[in-house]
Design a protein around this motif. Structure first.
Motif, PDB file in Angstrom:
ATOM      1  N   ASP A  13       0.810  -1.214   0.000  1.00 34.34           N
ATOM      2  CA  ASP A  13       0.000   0.000   0.000  1.00 34.34           C
ATOM      3  C   ASP A  13       0.845   1.266   0.000  1.00 34.34           C
ATOM      4  O   ASP A  13       0.548   2.211  -0.726  1.00 34.34           O
ATOM      5  N   GLY A  14       1.877   1.303   0.812  1.00 36.85           N
ATOM      6  CA  GLY A  14       2.725   2.494   0.891  1.00 36.85           C
ATOM      7  C   GLY A  14       3.347   2.845  -0.435  1.00 36.85           C
ATOM      8  O   GLY A  14       3.315   4.006  -0.863  1.00 36.85           O
ATOM      9  N   PHE A  15       3.906   1.862  -1.099  1.00 37.97           N
ATOM     10  CA  PHE A  15       4.523   2.096  -2.402  1.00 37.97           C
ATOM     11  C   PHE A  15       3.483   2.563  -3.414  1.00 37.97           C
ATOM     12  O   PHE A  15       3.691   3.540  -4.135  1.00 37.97           O
ATOM     13  N   LEU A  16       2.354   1.856  -3.461  1.00 37.38           N
ATOM     14  CA  LEU A  16       1.339   2.198  -4.451  1.00 37.38           C
ATOM     15  C   LEU A  16       0.692   3.553  -4.179  1.00 37.38           C
ATOM     16  O   LEU A  16       0.363   4.277  -5.111  1.00 37.38           O
ATOM     17  N   GLN A  17       0.508   3.910  -2.909  1.00 41.60           N
ATOM     18  CA  GLN A  17      -0.039   5.231  -2.588  1.00 41.60           C
ATOM     19  C   GLN A  17       0.887   6.326  -3.102  1.00 41.60           C
ATOM     20  O   GLN A  17       0.435   7.384  -3.521  1.00 41.60           O
ATOM     21  N   SER A  18       2.180   6.074  -3.086  1.00 40.25           N
ATOM     22  CA  SER A  18       3.168   7.065  -3.521  1.00 40.25           C
ATOM     23  C   SER A  18       3.406   7.074  -5.025  1.00 40.25           C
ATOM     24  O   SER A  18       3.829   8.084  -5.577  1.00 40.25           O
ATOM     25  N   HIS A  19       3.168   5.945  -5.696  1.00 40.40           N
ATOM     26  CA  HIS A  19       3.576   5.824  -7.093  1.00 40.40           C
ATOM     27  C   HIS A  19       2.468   5.480  -8.085  1.00 40.40           C
ATOM     28  O   HIS A  19       2.756   5.308  -9.278  1.00 40.40           O
ATOM     29  N   ALA A  20       1.246   5.361  -7.631  1.00 36.46           N
ATOM     30  CA  ALA A  20       0.164   4.979  -8.546  1.00 36.46           C
ATOM     31  C   ALA A  20      -1.084   5.822  -8.267  1.00 36.46           C
ATOM     32  O   ALA A  20      -1.302   6.256  -7.143  1.00 36.46           O
ATOM     33  N   ASP A  21      -1.854   6.023  -9.279  1.00 33.27           N
ATOM     34  CA  ASP A  21      -3.130   6.731  -9.146  1.00 33.27           C
ATOM     35  C   ASP A  21      -4.267   5.717  -9.191  1.00 33.27           C
ATOM     36  O   ASP A  21      -4.208   4.764  -9.963  1.00 33.27           O
ATOM     37  N   GLY A  22      -5.300   5.926  -8.388  1.00 35.25           N
ATOM     38  CA  GLY A  22      -6.493   5.105  -8.474  1.00 35.25           C
ATOM     39  C   GLY A  22      -6.464   3.814  -7.697  1.00 35.25           C
ATOM     40  O   GLY A  22      -7.275   2.920  -7.955  1.00 35.25           O
ATOM     41  N   LEU A  23      -5.573   3.698  -6.714  1.00 31.34           N
ATOM     42  CA  LEU A  23      -5.481   2.445  -5.960  1.00 31.34           C
ATOM     43  C   LEU A  23      -6.794   2.105  -5.266  1.00 31.34           C
ATOM     44  O   LEU A  23      -7.263   0.969  -5.352  1.00 31.34           O
ATOM     45  N   GLU A  24      -7.383   3.069  -4.589  1.00 29.90           N
ATOM     46  CA  GLU A  24      -8.626   2.786  -3.851  1.00 29.90           C
ATOM     47  C   GLU A  24      -9.745   2.348  -4.792  1.00 29.90           C
ATOM     48  O   GLU A  24     -10.494   1.429  -4.483  1.00 29.90           O
ATOM     49  N   SER A  25      -9.838   2.987  -5.940  1.00 29.81           N
ATOM     50  CA  SER A  25     -10.846   2.610  -6.932  1.00 29.81           C
ATOM     51  C   SER A  25     -10.603   1.186  -7.436  1.00 29.81           C
ATOM     52  O   SER A  25     -11.535   0.395  -7.579  1.00 29.81           O
ATOM     53  N   LEU A  26      -9.341   0.866  -7.699  1.00 32.90           N
ATOM     54  CA  LEU A  26      -8.988  -0.484  -8.149  1.00 32.90           C
ATOM     55  C   LEU A  26      -9.357  -1.524  -7.105  1.00 32.90           C
ATOM     56  O   LEU A  26      -9.973  -2.548  -7.417  1.00 32.90           O
ATOM     57  N   LEU A  27      -9.022  -1.260  -5.851  1.00 34.10           N
ATOM     58  CA  LEU A  27      -9.339  -2.206  -4.784  1.00 34.10           C
ATOM     59  C   LEU A  27     -10.844  -2.365  -4.609  1.00 34.10           C
ATOM     60  O   LEU A  27     -11.340  -3.476  -4.413  1.00 34.10           O
ATOM     61  N   GLU A  28     -11.563  -1.259  -4.706  1.00 33.49           N
ATOM     62  CA  GLU A  28     -13.021  -1.323  -4.587  1.00 33.49           C
ATOM     63  C   GLU A  28     -13.624  -2.152  -5.717  1.00 33.49           C
ATOM     64  O   GLU A  28     -14.480  -3.004  -5.476  1.00 33.49           O
ATOM     65  N   ARG A  29     -13.173  -1.928  -6.927  1.00 34.54           N
ATOM     66  CA  ARG A  29     -13.695  -2.683  -8.066  1.00 34.54           C
ATOM     67  C   ARG A  29     -13.311  -4.159  -7.986  1.00 34.54           C
ATOM     68  O   ARG A  29     -14.053  -5.031  -8.441  1.00 34.54           O
ATOM     69  N   SER A  30     -12.161  -4.451  -7.399  1.00 34.31           N
ATOM     70  CA  SER A  30     -11.716  -5.854  -7.312  1.00 34.31           C
ATOM     71  C   SER A  30     -12.577  -6.670  -6.360  1.00 34.31           C
ATOM     72  O   SER A  30     -12.631  -7.893  -6.480  1.00 34.31           O
TER      73      SER A  30
END
Length: 75
Positions: A13-30
């Motif tokens: 989560d830490g890495f993705l929060q810093s380097h990716a956009d839309g993580l929460e949306s991706l997790l919600e859709r998954s």
């Protein structure tokens, strides 16, 4: 595989929060896609999806890119 990784603690989560956009949306859709549901939709054995997810999560580096190798004209 995203839901499987989230449920088994395989997402950084830490890495993705810093380097990716839309993580929460991706997790919600998954959350709509269990391994068994995805396997039924794809007509593959759920064991194969779990195995692929484990191998991929254990690989370093593991990279996934959309449209890699395709030209904009091919889209």
């Amino acid at each position: 595989m995203i839901r499987f990784w989230a449920e088994t603690g395989r997402i950084d989560d830490g890495f993705l929060q810093s380097h990716a956009d839309g993580l929460e949306s991706l997790l919600e859709r998954s959350r709509a896609w269990s391994v068994d549901g995805a396997a039924a939709e794809a007509r593959v054995d759920p064991v194969d999806i779990r195995r692929l997810a484990e191998v991929y999560a254990g690989s370093s580096p593991a990279v996934s890119r959309r449209w890699w190798g395709r030209t904009s004209a091919a889209r």
